[in-house]
Design an enzyme around this catalytic site. Structure first.
Site, PDB file in Angstrom:
ATOM      1  CE  LYS A   1      38.998  47.447  42.044  1.00 42.59           C
ATOM      2  NZ  LYS A   1      38.466  47.085  40.769  1.00 42.59           N
TER       3      LYS A   1
ATOM      4  CE  LYS B   1      45.198  47.065  38.848  1.00 39.83           C
ATOM      5  NZ  LYS B   1      44.527  46.978  37.556  1.00 39.83           N
TER       6      LYS B   1
ATOM      7  CE  LYS C   1      37.706  42.444  34.376  1.00 38.21           C
ATOM      8  NZ  LYS C   1      38.633  43.537  34.096  1.00 38.21           N
TER       9      LYS C   1
END
Ligand code: ATP
Ligand code: LTN
Length: 328
Positions: A195, A113, A198
């Site tokens: 994966k 991230k 969102k």
């Protein structure tokens, strides 16, 4: 015999998707009457990356509403919003003071991230797993049902608990992760090597729980397959394998039965049947969601009750921790 306790959390960073449902929420619903459960919308985790305040406010309620709509019952489960229970932030601070930075540097989710944000990455994002540990440890949690991506965070939580217990005496229960044997990592439709997520820019990768039937059909139709034209479970063929796995999870059929069913059929047939199965699964959930959110104050009342119940357990634990450390 006393039931064991379950805790799990879900971010309010946007629409929930089929990966969240199959990897986590659906299992929470299935397991709920065997345990005492705490399910938390982790809004303090959500603000570790920039959020628009009004969008965030909407998302928090939407995620909470979807948990109830998916079948979480107040009778077995406490559903609440993390920022409504102050003990989460307080315990996170105390745990920060015994957690070595080196442990956090090893977290793969932070590495992934933070890559996108470089120098702008917040201290909060780095510290994210410690807040997660506080969430879990406040409730004397035995089991943490999560998708595969969270395994490392639950292991870190265990390490932090062990370190605390070693220094100050037994205060925390050591939790275990529960990862479903299948569905722990649902992949993106367009990019099946990553994966379903969102936060993904490519919206076509994810089926959201509130998508309309037409959106679902269109996304499944665009899903990446391959040129082999054979409908078979094969982990090396990411696209087809993912579509078949989702079909398996939704129908509860065995792989051999599914392969038989699709023998001689085309990818188009598979996609059409999969899309209709997804639509059928989501329809009752969407209906319940509309009922629940249609009535003024109904959801807010449930969340206020949830926060009160959560607080009772959390405050008690927090006091024990302060006491052990020598602070109160
Ligand atoms: P995102 O879906 O944007 O990656 P996230 O994983 O960072 O979100 P949450 O939405 O809080 O965070 O995840 C809620 C639960 O859903 C967690 O238990 C997580 O492991 C699980 N989960 C998330 N994505 C998937 C997926 N693709 N397959 C299976 N489980 C998933
Ligand atoms: N990090 C998790 C969300 C989360 C969580 C938790 C999960 C926050 N606190 C406690 C289990 C237990 C995620 O991103 N999916």
């Amino acid at each position: 015999m006393d039931k064991k306790r379950v805790f799990s959390g879900i971010q309010a960073s946007g629409n929930l998707h089929l990966g969240n449902y199959l990897g986590a929420i659906r299992n929470w619903v299935k397991m709920q009457n065997q345990y005492h459960n705490y399910f938390c919308v982790v809004d303090l985790h959500t603000v570790t990356v920039p959020q628009d305040p009004s969008v965030l406010r909407t998302n928090i309620r939407e995620v909470a509403g979807l948990l109830f709509a998916a079948g979480i019952e107040e009778e077995d489960s406490v559903v609440f919003i993390q920022s409504h229970v102050r003990a989460h932030s307080e315990l996170a601070w105390l745990l920060n003071c015994i957690t070595p930075m080196g442990w956090l540097h090893r977290m793969t989710q932070f590495k992934e991230k933070s890559e996108q944000q470089k120098e702008e990455v917040s201290v909060g994002l780095f510290d994210y797993p410690v807040l997660q540990a506080a969430d879990i440890l406040l409730y004397d949690t035995h089991l943490v049902p999560v998708g595969e991506d969270q395994k490392q965070h639950v292991e870190l939580c265990r390490d932090i608990a062990q370190r605390f217990n070693y220094r100050y005496g037994d205060v925390f229960v050591l939790p275990d992760a529960y990862i479903p044997p299948i569905g722990g990592r649902v992949m993106g439709l367009v990019n099946p090597e990553k994966k379903m997520s969102k936060s993904e820019e490519k919206r076509d990768d994810s089926i959201f729980l509130l998508d309309t039937p037409d959106q679902i059909r269109s996304k499944v139709k665009k899903a990446t397959t391959d040129s082999l034209r054979e409908i078979r479970f094969d982990e090396k063929r990411y696209g087809i394998n993912n579509l078949l796995t989702v079909y398996q999870l939704l129908t509860g059929k065995e792989p051999a039965e599914i392969e038989n069913h699709f023998t001689g059929k085309s990818y188009k047939d598979l996609k059409e049947q999969l899309a209709e199965t997804v639509i059928e699964t989501l329809q009752p959930l969407q209906e319940r969601y509309r009922e629940l959110t249609g009535e003024d104050g109904y959801l807010d009342d449930m969340l206020a009750r949830g926060a009160e119940r959560a607080e009772a357990h959390a405050e008690n634990k927090l006091q024990q921790v302060y006491n052990k450390i020598g602070l109160r």
